[in-house]
Scaffold this motif. Structure first.
Motif, PDB file in Angstrom:
ATOM      1  N   ARG A  27    -104.707  45.306 -69.951  1.00 22.56           N
ATOM      2  CA  ARG A  27    -105.160  45.298 -71.341  1.00 22.56           C
ATOM      3  C   ARG A  27    -104.290  46.214 -72.197  1.00 22.56           C
ATOM      4  NH1 ARG A  27    -111.264  46.230 -73.801  1.00 22.56           N
ATOM      5  NH2 ARG A  27    -110.624  46.134 -75.986  1.00 22.56           N
ATOM      6  N   TYR A  28    -103.885  47.329 -71.629  1.00 23.86           N
ATOM      7  CA  TYR A  28    -103.020  48.240 -72.382  1.00 23.86           C
ATOM      8  C   TYR A  28    -101.685  47.569 -72.698  1.00 23.86           C
ATOM      9  CZ  TYR A  28    -100.458  52.438 -73.702  1.00 23.86           C
ATOM     10  OH  TYR A  28     -99.711  53.360 -74.397  1.00 23.86           O
ATOM     11  N   ASP A  29    -101.174  46.787 -71.739  1.00 16.47           N
ATOM     12  CA  ASP A  29     -99.897  46.117 -71.936  1.00 16.47           C
ATOM     13  C   ASP A  29     -99.994  44.912 -72.867  1.00 16.47           C
ATOM     14  OD1 ASP A  29     -98.299  47.799 -70.561  1.00 16.47           O
ATOM     15  OD2 ASP A  29     -98.041  46.537 -68.790  1.00 16.47           O
ATOM     16  N   TYR A  30    -101.074  44.151 -72.758  1.00 16.83           N
ATOM     17  CA  TYR A  30    -101.161  42.870 -73.467  1.00 16.83           C
ATOM     18  C   TYR A  30    -102.210  42.825 -74.582  1.00 16.83           C
ATOM     19  CZ  TYR A  30     -98.329  41.266 -69.553  1.00 16.83           C
ATOM     20  OH  TYR A  30     -97.328  41.121 -68.624  1.00 16.83           O
ATOM     21  N   GLY A  31    -103.003  43.892 -74.707  1.00 16.54           N
ATOM     22  CA  GLY A  31    -104.030  43.872 -75.749  1.00 16.54           C
ATOM     23  C   GLY A  31    -104.075  45.152 -76.541  1.00 16.54           C
ATOM     24  N   GLN A  32    -102.893  45.604 -76.974  1.00 13.38           N
ATOM     25  CA  GLN A  32    -102.803  46.887 -77.673  1.00 13.38           C
ATOM     26  C   GLN A  32    -103.690  46.946 -78.920  1.00 13.38           C
ATOM     27  OE1 GLN A  32    -100.797  49.853 -77.604  1.00 13.38           O
ATOM     28  NE2 GLN A  32    -100.313  49.525 -75.456  1.00 13.38           N
ATOM     29  N   TYR A  33    -103.791  45.816 -79.627  1.00 15.91           N
ATOM     30  CA  TYR A  33    -104.556  45.827 -80.873  1.00 15.91           C
ATOM     31  C   TYR A  33    -106.060  45.909 -80.639  1.00 15.91           C
ATOM     32  CZ  TYR A  33    -100.265  44.735 -83.359  1.00 15.91           C
ATOM     33  OH  TYR A  33     -98.990  44.790 -83.879  1.00 15.91           O
ATOM     34  N   SER A  34    -106.499  45.636 -79.420  1.00 14.74           N
ATOM     35  CA  SER A  34    -107.924  45.747 -79.103  1.00 14.74           C
ATOM     36  C   SER A  34    -108.241  47.065 -78.403  1.00 14.74           C
ATOM     37  CB  SER A  34    -108.357  44.584 -78.198  1.00 14.74           C
ATOM     38  OG  SER A  34    -107.744  44.679 -76.915  1.00 14.74           O
ATOM     39  N   TRP A  35    -107.214  47.900 -78.218  1.00  9.64           N
ATOM     40  CA  TRP A  35    -107.378  49.191 -77.522  1.00  9.64           C
ATOM     41  C   TRP A  35    -107.813  50.238 -78.545  1.00  9.64           C
ATOM     42  CZ3 TRP A  35    -106.271  49.956 -72.223  1.00  9.64           C
ATOM     43  CH2 TRP A  35    -106.346  51.280 -71.787  1.00  9.64           C
ATOM     44  N   ARG A  36    -109.090  50.305 -78.798  1.00 10.06           N
ATOM     45  CA  ARG A  36    -109.596  51.204 -79.832  1.00 10.06           C
ATOM     46  C   ARG A  36    -111.059  51.503 -79.585  1.00 10.06           C
ATOM     47  NH1 ARG A  36    -112.231  47.783 -83.496  1.00 10.06           N
ATOM     48  NH2 ARG A  36    -111.821  45.570 -83.087  1.00 10.06           N
ATOM     49  N   ALA A  37    -111.539  52.577 -80.202  1.00  9.80           N
ATOM     50  CA  ALA A  37    -112.946  52.949 -80.065  1.00  9.80           C
ATOM     51  C   ALA A  37    -113.838  52.043 -80.909  1.00  9.80           C
ATOM     52  CB  ALA A  37    -113.143  54.404 -80.474  1.00  9.80           C
ATOM     53  N   GLY A  38    -113.280  51.466 -81.972  1.00 10.32           N
ATOM     54  CA  GLY A  38    -114.069  50.592 -82.836  1.00 10.32           C
ATOM     55  C   GLY A  38    -115.200  51.329 -83.537  1.00 10.32           C
ATOM     56  N   SER A  39    -114.910  52.549 -84.011  1.00 10.34           N
ATOM     57  CA  SER A  39    -115.941  53.350 -84.666  1.00 10.34           C
ATOM     58  C   SER A  39    -116.441  52.660 -85.933  1.00 10.34           C
ATOM     59  CB  SER A  39    -115.380  54.727 -85.023  1.00 10.34           C
ATOM     60  OG  SER A  39    -116.330  55.476 -85.747  1.00 10.34           O
ATOM     61  N   SER A  40    -117.752  52.771 -86.128  1.00 10.65           N
ATOM     62  CA  SER A  40    -118.372  52.171 -87.317  1.00 10.65           C
ATOM     63  C   SER A  40    -118.909  53.238 -88.259  1.00 10.65           C
ATOM     64  CB  SER A  40    -119.511  51.239 -86.895  1.00 10.65           C
ATOM     65  OG  SER A  40    -120.477  51.969 -86.153  1.00 10.65           O
ATOM     66  N   GLN A  41    -118.438  54.465 -88.104  1.00 14.02           N
ATOM     67  CA  GLN A  41    -118.966  55.565 -88.905  1.00 14.02           C
ATOM     68  C   GLN A  41    -118.737  55.359 -90.399  1.00 14.02           C
ATOM     69  OE1 GLN A  41    -117.674  59.407 -87.622  1.00 14.02           O
ATOM     70  NE2 GLN A  41    -118.896  60.515 -89.132  1.00 14.02           N
ATOM     71  N   MET A  42    -117.589  54.776 -90.762  1.00  9.36           N
ATOM     72  CA  MET A  42    -117.299  54.566 -92.174  1.00  9.36           C
ATOM     73  C   MET A  42    -118.218  53.520 -92.791  1.00  9.36           C
ATOM     74  SD  MET A  42    -113.131  54.712 -92.267  1.00  9.36           S
ATOM     75  CE  MET A  42    -113.129  54.479 -94.044  1.00  9.36           C
ATOM     76  N   LEU A  43    -118.757  52.620 -91.955  1.00  9.20           N
ATOM     77  CA  LEU A  43    -119.631  51.561 -92.470  1.00  9.20           C
ATOM     78  C   LEU A  43    -121.029  52.075 -92.783  1.00  9.20           C
ATOM     79  CD1 LEU A  43    -118.647  48.678 -90.031  1.00  9.20           C
ATOM     80  CD2 LEU A  43    -117.867  49.023 -92.384  1.00  9.20           C
ATOM     81  N   ALA A  44    -121.494  53.039 -91.964  1.00 12.84           N
ATOM     82  CA  ALA A  44    -122.840  53.575 -92.156  1.00 12.84           C
ATOM     83  C   ALA A  44    -122.903  54.958 -91.525  1.00 12.84           C
ATOM     84  CB  ALA A  44    -123.884  52.649 -91.530  1.00 12.84           C
ATOM     85  N   PRO A  45    -122.552  55.993 -92.281  1.00 16.08           N
ATOM     86  CA  PRO A  45    -122.470  57.340 -91.698  1.00 16.08           C
ATOM     87  C   PRO A  45    -123.822  58.006 -91.437  1.00 16.08           C
ATOM     88  CG  PRO A  45    -121.949  57.398 -94.041  1.00 16.08           C
ATOM     89  CD  PRO A  45    -122.097  55.956 -93.679  1.00 16.08           C
ATOM     90  N   GLN A  46    -124.905  57.469 -92.005  1.00 18.49           N
ATOM     91  CA  GLN A  46    -126.197  58.108 -91.877  1.00 18.49           C
ATOM     92  C   GLN A  46    -126.635  58.209 -90.409  1.00 18.49           C
ATOM     93  OE1 GLN A  46    -125.610  55.369 -93.649  1.00 18.49           O
ATOM     94  NE2 GLN A  46    -125.877  55.914 -95.811  1.00 18.49           N
ATOM     95  N   GLY A  47    -126.874  59.448 -89.958  1.00 14.31           N
ATOM     96  CA  GLY A  47    -127.370  59.673 -88.609  1.00 14.31           C
ATOM     97  C   GLY A  47    -126.329  59.513 -87.517  1.00 14.31           C
ATOM     98  N   MET A  48    -125.111  59.149 -87.898  1.00 13.42           N
ATOM     99  CA  MET A  48    -124.072  58.884 -86.901  1.00 13.42           C
ATOM    100  C   MET A  48    -123.655  60.159 -86.161  1.00 13.42           C
ATOM    101  SD  MET A  48    -122.045  56.745 -85.417  1.00 13.42           S
ATOM    102  CE  MET A  48    -120.446  56.630 -84.616  1.00 13.42           C
ATOM    103  N   ARG A  49    -123.546  61.251 -86.898  1.00 12.91           N
ATOM    104  CA  ARG A  49    -123.068  62.489 -86.279  1.00 12.91           C
ATOM    105  C   ARG A  49    -124.009  62.958 -85.178  1.00 12.91           C
ATOM    106  NH1 ARG A  49    -121.233  67.315 -90.114  1.00 12.91           N
ATOM    107  NH2 ARG A  49    -119.674  65.700 -90.559  1.00 12.91           N
ATOM    108  N   LEU A  50    -125.305  62.989 -85.459  1.00 13.27           N
ATOM    109  CA  LEU A  50    -126.278  63.427 -84.464  1.00 13.27           C
ATOM    110  C   LEU A  50    -126.275  62.507 -83.252  1.00 13.27           C
ATOM    111  CD1 LEU A  50    -128.679  65.148 -83.507  1.00 13.27           C
ATOM    112  CD2 LEU A  50    -130.181  63.597 -84.796  1.00 13.27           C
ATOM    113  N   ALA A  51    -126.362  61.197 -83.487  1.00 14.75           N
ATOM    114  CA  ALA A  51    -126.435  60.234 -82.391  1.00 14.75           C
ATOM    115  C   ALA A  51    -125.169  60.275 -81.541  1.00 14.75           C
ATOM    116  CB  ALA A  51    -126.658  58.832 -82.949  1.00 14.75           C
ATOM    117  N   SER A  52    -124.009  60.287 -82.194  1.00 18.38           N
ATOM    118  CA  SER A  52    -122.742  60.254 -81.474  1.00 18.38           C
ATOM    119  C   SER A  52    -122.529  61.528 -80.667  1.00 18.38           C
ATOM    120  CB  SER A  52    -121.586  60.049 -82.453  1.00 18.38           C
ATOM    121  OG  SER A  52    -120.354  59.974 -81.768  1.00 18.38           O
ATOM    122  N   ASN A  53    -122.841  62.680 -81.270  1.00 19.38           N
ATOM    123  CA  ASN A  53    -122.652  63.945 -80.558  1.00 19.38           C
ATOM    124  C   ASN A  53    -123.580  64.045 -79.352  1.00 19.38           C
ATOM    125  OD1 ASN A  53    -120.602  64.915 -82.179  1.00 19.38           O
ATOM    126  ND2 ASN A  53    -121.961  66.001 -83.558  1.00 19.38           N
TER     127      ASN A  53
END
Length: 225
Positions: A27-53
């Motif tokens: 996947r690292y070799d052939y799927g570089q663009y999908s190699w990500r955490a896919g964070s959604s914090q920018m979409l809805a930051p409410q409560g994200m910090r507590l839950a994620s931590n």
């Protein structure tokens, strides 16, 4: 029953380990663009910090606790950490980190399911892997109740013996699990399954943990005038 034991605890670990390593590499070799955490914090930051931590601190604590508890040979710490003390330490620390992971993960799952903007960008794999992580965490917490009946630590040593036999490629590792409660076996199988699914989910971002951030040189940022 003997066939299932042989498959899940002698063969399945190597199937999962091979897919985990080879799949991550491919996947690292052939799927570089999908190699990500896919964070959604920018979409809805409410409560994200507590839950994620809560979730990440808890799961990191559990991961390193399992690595130490299962893969460190007994002779390394025998002189300073008796088996029964190690068992009680595992119960206490595992309980704390497990509850943190469960609460944080439940908040993250609720957010993925019921926050419209986050749900719209979530894949079925995102929801599935988070649900499985929570199920695994719940199994671990339930197993603490069984561990309280084995405070001498010998049950835990059976699990450690199996894990060490697997990683050192010893044959018939399942023999170490003779008489072990079913809750531990279920916990092991689901844990191995998570490694099997790892390369096909967002969990691959674990490989890219920013450890170099701790040692890199400071960056001086000045505002324009």
């Amino acid at each position: 029953m003997a066939y299932c034991t042989t498959f899940f605890f002698d063969i399945y670990p190597y199937v999962c380990g091979t897919v985990f390593l080879l799949g991550s590499w491919l996947r690292y070799d052939y799927g570089q663009y999908s190699w990500r955490a896919g964070s959604s914090q920018m979409l809805a930051p409410q409560g994200m910090r507590l839950a994620s931590n809560l979730f990440h601190i808890g799961i990191i604590g559990i991961l390193f606790g399992h690595l130490f508890g299962l893969l460190t040979p007994h002779w390394v710490y025998a002189a300073v950490l008796p088996i029964d003390v190690k068992q009680k330490l595992a119960i206490g620390a595992g309980g704390v980190f497990g509850i943190m992971t469960l609460v944080g993960g439940a908040l993250l799952l609720k957010r993925r399911l019921y926050q419209p903007r986050v749900r719209a960008t979530s894949t079925h794999a995102d929801i599935m892997i988070l649900g499985l992580l929570l199920a695994q965490c719940l199994l671990g917490l339930i197993s603490i109740g069984f561990s309280l009946h084995h405070l001498d630590g010998h049950e835990m040593m059976k699990l450690a013996g199996w894990a060490q036999a697997v990683v050192t490629f010893q044959g018939h590792a399942s023999a170490y699990l003779e008489g072990v409660d079913g809750i531990y076996r279920a916990h092991l199988v689901l844990g191995m399954t998570l490694f099997l699914l790892f390369p096909f989910t967002r969990l691959v971002h674990v490989w890219s943990a920013p450890f170099t951030y701790l040692t890199r040189r400071y960056q001086l940022v000045r505002s324009r005038r």
